[in-house]
Design an enzyme around this catalytic site. Sequence first.
Site, PDB file in Angstrom:
ATOM      1  CB  CYS A  98      -0.953  -0.012   1.199  1.00 53.54           C
ATOM      2  SG  CYS A  98      -2.236  -1.291   1.100  1.00 53.54           S
ATOM      3  CB  VAL A  99       4.188   2.136   1.410  1.00 60.25           C
ATOM      4  CG1 VAL A  99       5.212   3.250   1.175  1.00 60.25           C
ATOM      5  CG2 VAL A  99       3.829   2.081   2.893  1.00 60.25           C
TER       6      VAL A  99
END
Length: 353
Positions: A98-99
Amino acid sequence: MTSLFARTTRRITLAHIRHVPTVPPRQASGLVAQVYRQVEEDFGLLAPPVALHAPAPAQLAAAWTILRETLIVEGMVSRAAKEIVAAAVSLANSCPYCVDVHGATLAGLNAGTDAAHVMADRIDAVADPSLRALARWARASGTAPSRGSPAPPPFPRAHEPELVGVATAFHYYNRMVNVFLPDSPLPPVSGRARMLARSAAAWKMGRLARVPARPGTSVDLLPTAPLPTDFWWAEGQPRIAAALSRAAAVFDAGGQRSVPAGARRMVGDLLPTGEPPAIGAGRWFDDTVNTLPAHERALGRLTLMVALASYRVTDAVVEAVNDPHDGRRVIEIAGWASFTAARRVGASLAAAR
């Protein structure tokens, strides 16, 4: 109409998903087909963090509606501000997938180096003061309550449904992604090739994020439900309140079906204390789940680890409770644990005001 890009990336999307059977778009029907259409139209592609829920159609719709109505629909808050919250929460939960996704989207929306600083966990180096304050607040949202109360939100009360909503959504999604997706959506390359892949992702994700989405479209995918008291902070924006209340009803029902009462109580009792100690964490989990009946311990371990430290979940922990030919039950288990943890964080963040 579904874009050519969305259609051509479907195979890549499904290849990311682990542990559960995938549902290709051409085989999707009913609620799954409805959600897939909305995801491809509004997000620009069939996002793997959403598609992984397909074996449990109600959970798929619930996960999509909380993401769409908090992050994708731009209300009072800019998409860039929401993306920096998404990326910083993902850092807090050790979710590199997700980063990468939301750091790339931020880079595509904002020129400069702020996205790179967030992705490298250099929050204090973010140049834009308002984005830096949001990133600090979101990055700290993974701190256990026992280590101190959350900081007051650095934004007005009117923005709370959107920004606390995004934080809540990503405390949910990070846990699910850590269990069911790989460490990164990018090709397994390094050096200059990885820089080029990140640049290409930023360009594309930034373009997709600029496409406006009509508010409230996803809400009617699920039946109406009363707003739980711990979501009081969402009342100022009815579509977000509706998304959260309907999603909560789905995740609660899934927990009732698939998570024994003893495991649900165990997670509820331990959530306020936050993450287990880094040293001896394996033994801590063993000692905790051994308080459950023997036949519930494998499921209890998965539930507890997803809620408290999803990045510690191993394939063996999932496989101990999973039927690889029917992923509904494991999605309901992980979905309940993830949403239970996420809603506690959201209530804590809003209460800090």
